[in-house]
Design an enzyme around this catalytic site. Structure first.
Site, PDB file in Angstrom:
ATOM      1  N   ARG A 166      33.445   5.696 -14.545  1.00 28.60           N
ATOM      2  CA  ARG A 166      32.181   5.832 -15.303  1.00 28.60           C
ATOM      3  C   ARG A 166      32.377   6.504 -16.663  1.00 28.60           C
ATOM      4  O   ARG A 166      31.456   7.102 -17.215  1.00 28.60           O
ATOM      5  CB  ARG A 166      31.125   6.592 -14.491  1.00 28.60           C
ATOM      6  CG  ARG A 166      30.786   5.909 -13.193  1.00 28.60           C
ATOM      7  CD  ARG A 166      29.447   6.363 -12.653  1.00 28.60           C
ATOM      8  NE  ARG A 166      29.183   5.706 -11.389  1.00 28.60           N
ATOM      9  CZ  ARG A 166      29.527   6.207 -10.199  1.00 28.60           C
ATOM     10  NH1 ARG A 166      30.132   7.372 -10.126  1.00 28.60           N
ATOM     11  NH2 ARG A 166      29.262   5.544  -9.110  1.00 28.60           N
TER      12      ARG A 166
ATOM     13  N   LYS B 142      29.050   2.548 -42.491  1.00 30.17           N
ATOM     14  CA  LYS B 142      28.832   2.348 -41.055  1.00 30.17           C
ATOM     15  C   LYS B 142      28.373   3.655 -40.397  1.00 30.17           C
ATOM     16  O   LYS B 142      27.476   3.657 -39.552  1.00 30.17           O
ATOM     17  CB  LYS B 142      30.089   1.801 -40.378  1.00 30.17           C
ATOM     18  CG  LYS B 142      29.805   1.446 -38.922  1.00 30.17           C
ATOM     19  CD  LYS B 142      30.594   0.311 -38.390  1.00 30.17           C
ATOM     20  CE  LYS B 142      30.131  -0.053 -36.974  1.00 30.17           C
ATOM     21  NZ  LYS B 142      30.959  -1.052 -36.347  1.00 30.17           N
TER      22      LYS B 142
ATOM     23  N   HIS C 168      37.636 -14.229 -36.138  1.00 29.86           N
ATOM     24  CA  HIS C 168      36.331 -13.598 -36.347  1.00 29.86           C
ATOM     25  C   HIS C 168      35.976 -13.480 -37.843  1.00 29.86           C
ATOM     26  O   HIS C 168      34.881 -13.853 -38.261  1.00 29.86           O
ATOM     27  CB  HIS C 168      36.365 -12.212 -35.689  1.00 29.86           C
ATOM     28  CG  HIS C 168      35.092 -11.456 -35.799  1.00 29.86           C
ATOM     29  ND1 HIS C 168      33.978 -11.754 -35.060  1.00 29.86           N
ATOM     30  CD2 HIS C 168      34.748 -10.404 -36.585  1.00 29.86           C
ATOM     31  CE1 HIS C 168      33.005 -10.916 -35.377  1.00 29.86           C
ATOM     32  NE2 HIS C 168      33.454 -10.084 -36.303  1.00 29.86           N
TER      33      HIS C 168
HETATM   34  N1  NAD Z   1      33.082  -3.287 -31.877  1.00 32.01           N
HETATM   35  C1  NAD Z   1      32.651  -3.647 -33.060  1.00 32.01           C
HETATM   36  O1  NAD Z   1      31.769  -3.007 -33.660  1.00 32.01           O
HETATM   37  C2  NAD Z   1      33.247  -4.860 -33.733  1.00 32.01           C
HETATM   38  C3  NAD Z   1      32.991  -5.119 -35.082  1.00 32.01           C
HETATM   39  C4  NAD Z   1      33.620  -6.216 -35.682  1.00 32.01           C
HETATM   40  C5  NAD Z   1      34.481  -7.012 -34.946  1.00 32.01           C
HETATM   41  N2  NAD Z   1      34.702  -6.743 -33.635  1.00 32.01           N
HETATM   42  C6  NAD Z   1      35.629  -7.552 -32.823  1.00 32.01           C
HETATM   43  O2  NAD Z   1      36.934  -7.397 -33.361  1.00 32.01           O
HETATM   44  C7  NAD Z   1      37.722  -8.532 -32.997  1.00 32.01           C
HETATM   45  C8  NAD Z   1      38.535  -8.989 -34.174  1.00 32.01           C
HETATM   46  O3  NAD Z   1      39.388  -7.962 -34.558  1.00 32.01           O
HETATM   47  P1  NAD Z   1      40.741  -8.235 -35.369  1.00 32.01           P
HETATM   48  O4  NAD Z   1      40.471  -9.153 -36.490  1.00 32.01           O
HETATM   49  O5  NAD Z   1      41.343  -6.917 -35.644  1.00 32.01           O
HETATM   50  O6  NAD Z   1      41.584  -9.101 -34.334  1.00 32.01           O
HETATM   51  P2  NAD Z   1      42.849  -8.801 -33.410  1.00 32.01           P
HETATM   52  O7  NAD Z   1      42.704  -7.518 -32.718  1.00 32.01           O
HETATM   53  O8  NAD Z   1      43.038 -10.018 -32.582  1.00 32.01           O
HETATM   54  O9  NAD Z   1      44.038  -8.685 -34.463  1.00 32.01           O
HETATM   55  C9  NAD Z   1      44.402  -9.821 -35.203  1.00 32.01           C
HETATM   56  C10 NAD Z   1      45.898 -10.115 -35.064  1.00 32.01           C
HETATM   57  O10 NAD Z   1      46.637  -9.130 -35.780  1.00 32.01           O
HETATM   58  C11 NAD Z   1      47.674  -8.599 -34.954  1.00 32.01           C
HETATM   59  N3  NAD Z   1      47.898  -7.221 -35.431  1.00 32.01           N
HETATM   60  C12 NAD Z   1      47.097  -6.166 -35.249  1.00 32.01           C
HETATM   61  N4  NAD Z   1      47.541  -5.118 -35.958  1.00 32.01           N
HETATM   62  C13 NAD Z   1      48.673  -5.509 -36.572  1.00 32.01           C
HETATM   63  C14 NAD Z   1      49.577  -4.871 -37.468  1.00 32.01           C
HETATM   64  N5  NAD Z   1      49.374  -3.631 -37.903  1.00 32.01           N
HETATM   65  N6  NAD Z   1      50.643  -5.586 -37.913  1.00 32.01           N
HETATM   66  C15 NAD Z   1      50.823  -6.879 -37.514  1.00 32.01           C
HETATM   67  N7  NAD Z   1      49.987  -7.540 -36.692  1.00 32.01           N
HETATM   68  C16 NAD Z   1      48.909  -6.859 -36.231  1.00 32.01           C
HETATM   69  C17 NAD Z   1      47.129  -8.731 -33.554  1.00 32.01           C
HETATM   70  O11 NAD Z   1      48.152  -8.726 -32.604  1.00 32.01           O
HETATM   71  C18 NAD Z   1      46.415 -10.078 -33.636  1.00 32.01           C
HETATM   72  O12 NAD Z   1      47.342 -11.114 -33.480  1.00 32.01           O
HETATM   73  C19 NAD Z   1      36.744  -9.581 -32.489  1.00 32.01           C
HETATM   74  O13 NAD Z   1      36.853  -9.664 -31.089  1.00 32.01           O
HETATM   75  C20 NAD Z   1      35.383  -9.034 -32.887  1.00 32.01           C
HETATM   76  O14 NAD Z   1      34.364  -9.445 -32.012  1.00 32.01           O
HETATM   77  C21 NAD Z   1      34.101  -5.672 -33.017  1.00 32.01           C
END
Ligand code: NAD
Length: 359
Positions: free
Chosen positions: A125, A224, A261
Site C-alpha cells: 500500500r 509544473k 509519446h
Molecule cells: N507521469 C506523467 O506525468 C507523465 C508525463 C508525460 C509522459 N509520461 C509517460 O512517459 C512515457 C514516455 O517517456 P520517455 O519518452 O522518457 O520514454 P522511455 O522511458 O521509453 O524512454 C525512451 C527511450 O530512451 C531510452 N533511454 C532512457 N534514458 C536514456 C539515456 N539517458 N540514454 C540513452 N537511452 C535512454 C529508453 O530505454 C527508451 O528506449 C510515456 O509512457 C508517457 O505516457 C508520463
C-alpha cells in the site's frame, strides 16, 4: 537564452519534496536518498537501455551510503508499461523482501518512472519512492507531480495512482547519451509548457534546447510545480498539462505504441491548434509560430489517421467525462483554455484540426 546553474525546486503537494537539478547530481544520490527516504534496501528499477549506462554507478553510489541494493531490469519501450511487467516488479520487490520503510528508485525515462512509481504506490500500500529521470521528457514532466500509471489493452495510463516521490534527482549529464529521436520527444513536452504557460520560454526555444537544457528543464519544472501545487489531483488547472495529449494518446494507441509519446503529443498539439484557429479561438499567427517551432525540432505536425479512427481512440481517454471530453485549446502562446466538447461533435473538431491550411 535562459540563465544556467544548479538548483533545487521544492514541490508542495500532499507530500513536500525537492527536485535537485544540475550536472553531477547522480553522485549525490546516496546522501540525498538516505536523507529523504531512508530505509535499508534500495530497489533500482530500470530498463535494458539505461541499465548498462548508469545502473552500476547508481548501485555503488547507494552502497557507499550503506544501502543494500537490488536491481530489476525490464525490456525498454512503451509496451513494457503493462500489467505483466507491473506484476513482475511487485513480485521482485516481494522476493527481495522490501519492507514498508525501504525505497524504490526509478532510474530511466517516463516508462520506468510511471511503472516503478505505480509499483511503489501499490506494494504494501505504498513504499518510499525516488525518481532519477534519464530522458528529457522524464526530467521536465513525468518525474514531477506524482502521476504514475500503466497502460491497459483499452488505452494509455488507464490504471494508476497519484503518488508523489520523496525526491527527484535530475542529473542533466545523463541526457547526453540519448538518441536524437528520444531527445526530440522530450522537446515536444518542453514546447507544450511554452504554449500553455510561458511565452518567454516558448521564444527561448528558437535557440536549441540542447544548448540551454539545464535552464529550460528548471523552467518547465517550475511551471509544473506551480500547476501541481494548485491542483494536484487534476480537477482543473492540471488538465492544461494534457494539451495535445488526448489526440496524442489516440495516435499512440492506434499505432500500437510504435509512435513515441513525444511525437504523438507534437502532432496532437498541432491538430488541436489548427482546430482552434478554425473555431475562432486562436489567431493564425500563433499556429504559424507553433508549427515553426515544431519544425525546428523535426517534430510531426499531423497524422495519417483519419478523424473517425482518432475519435474512437479518444473515447477511451481518461479525459472523457460521460458524454463530453475536456480538450485544451490555445488562445495564444502562453495561454490555453479548457473546453468541454460533446462526444457527438468530437469527430468534427478533430476533422478541422487534420485539415492543413494552404500556405
Ligand atoms: N507521469 C506523467 O506525468 C507523465 C508525463 C508525460 C509522459 N509520461 C509517460 O512517459 C512515457 C514516455 O517517456 P520517455 O519518452 O522518457 O520514454 P522511455 O522511458 O521509453 O524512454 C525512451 C527511450 O530512451 C531510452 N533511454 C532512457 N534514458 C536514456 C539515456 N539517458 N540514454 C540513452 N537511452 C535512454 C529508453 O530505454 C527508451 O528506449 C510515456 O509512457 C508517457 O505516457 C508520463
Amino acid at each position: 537564452m535562459l540563465n544556467t546553474g544548479m538548483r533545487t525546486i521544492t514541490v508542495n503537494a500532499s507530500k513536500t519534496y525537492d527536485i535537485t537539478i544540475g550536472t553531477g547530481v547522480l553522485s549525490e544520490a546516496g546522501s540525498i536518498i538516505r536523507k529523504t527516504a531512508g530505509g535499508k534496501t534500495a530497489a533500482i528499477v530500470t530498463d535494458d537501455n539505461v541499465a548498462p549506462l548508469y545502473a552500476e554507478r547508481l548501485k555503488s553510489i547507494l552502497e557507499e551510503s550503506n544501502y543494500r541494493t537490488a536491481t530489476y531490469i525490464f525490456r525498454s519501450g512503451e509496451t513494457s508499461k503493462d500489467a505483466g511487467t507491473f506484476i513482475s516488479v511487485l513480485n521482485f520487490l516481494g522476493s527481495e523482501k522490501l519492507s514498508r520503510t525501504d525505497v524504490v528508485v526509478a532510474l530511466g525515462g517516463g516508462v520506468v518512472g510511471d511503472l516503478a512509481g505505480f509499483a511503489a504506490a501499490c506494494y504494501m500500500r505504498g513504499i518510499r519512492f525516488v525518481q532519477i529521470p534519464t530522458t528529457l521528457l522524464a526530467a521536465v514532466d513525468s518525474s514531477v507531480g506524482g502521476k504514475t500509471a500503466i497502460n491497459l489493452i483499452t488505452g494509455k495510463n488507464l490504471a494508476g495512482a497519484f503518488y508523489q516521490p520523496d525526491a527527484v534527482l535530475c542529473d542533466v549529464s545523463l541526457l547526453t547519451t540519448l538518441t536524437a529521436e528520444v531527445f526530440r520527444d522530450g522537446c515536444a513536452e518542453v514546447i507544450k509548457y511554452g504554449i500553455i504557460a510561458d511565452s518567454v520560454l516558448f521564444e527561448s526555444l528558437k535557440t536549441p534546447i540542447r544548448t540551454q537544457s539545464e535552464a529550460v528543464i528548471a523552467r518547465c519544472i517550475e511551471i509544473k510545480r506551480d500547476i501541481v501545487a494548485e491542483d494536484e489531483f487534476e480537477h482543473g488547472a492540471r488538465k492544461l498539462l494534457n494539451f495535445g495529449h488526448t489526440i496524442g494518446h489516440a495516435i499512440e494507441l492506434l499505432s500500437k505504441y510504435r509512435t513515441p509519446h513525444g511525437q504523438a503529443v507534437a502532432a496532437g498539439m498541432a491538430i488541436v491548434t489548427r482546430a482552434a484557429v478554425r473555431m475562432g479561438i486562436c489567431g493564425a499567427h500563433s499556429l504559424r509560430d507553433i508549427l515553426h517551432v515544431l519544425r525546428l525540432y523535426e517534430l510531426p505536425e499531423n497524422t495519417a489517421y483519419k478523424a473517425d479512427k482518432l475519435t474512437h481512440a479518444c473515447l477511451s481517454d481518461k479525459k472523457r467525462d460521460g458524454d463530453s471530453l475536456t480538450m485544451i485549446f490555445p488562445l495564444e502562446i502562453g495561454k490555453c483554455v479548457l473546453k468541454k466538447i460533446p462526444v457527438s461533435e468530437l469527430e468534427a473538431v478533430i476533422g478541422l484540426g487534420l485539415m492543413e491550411f494552404k500556405s
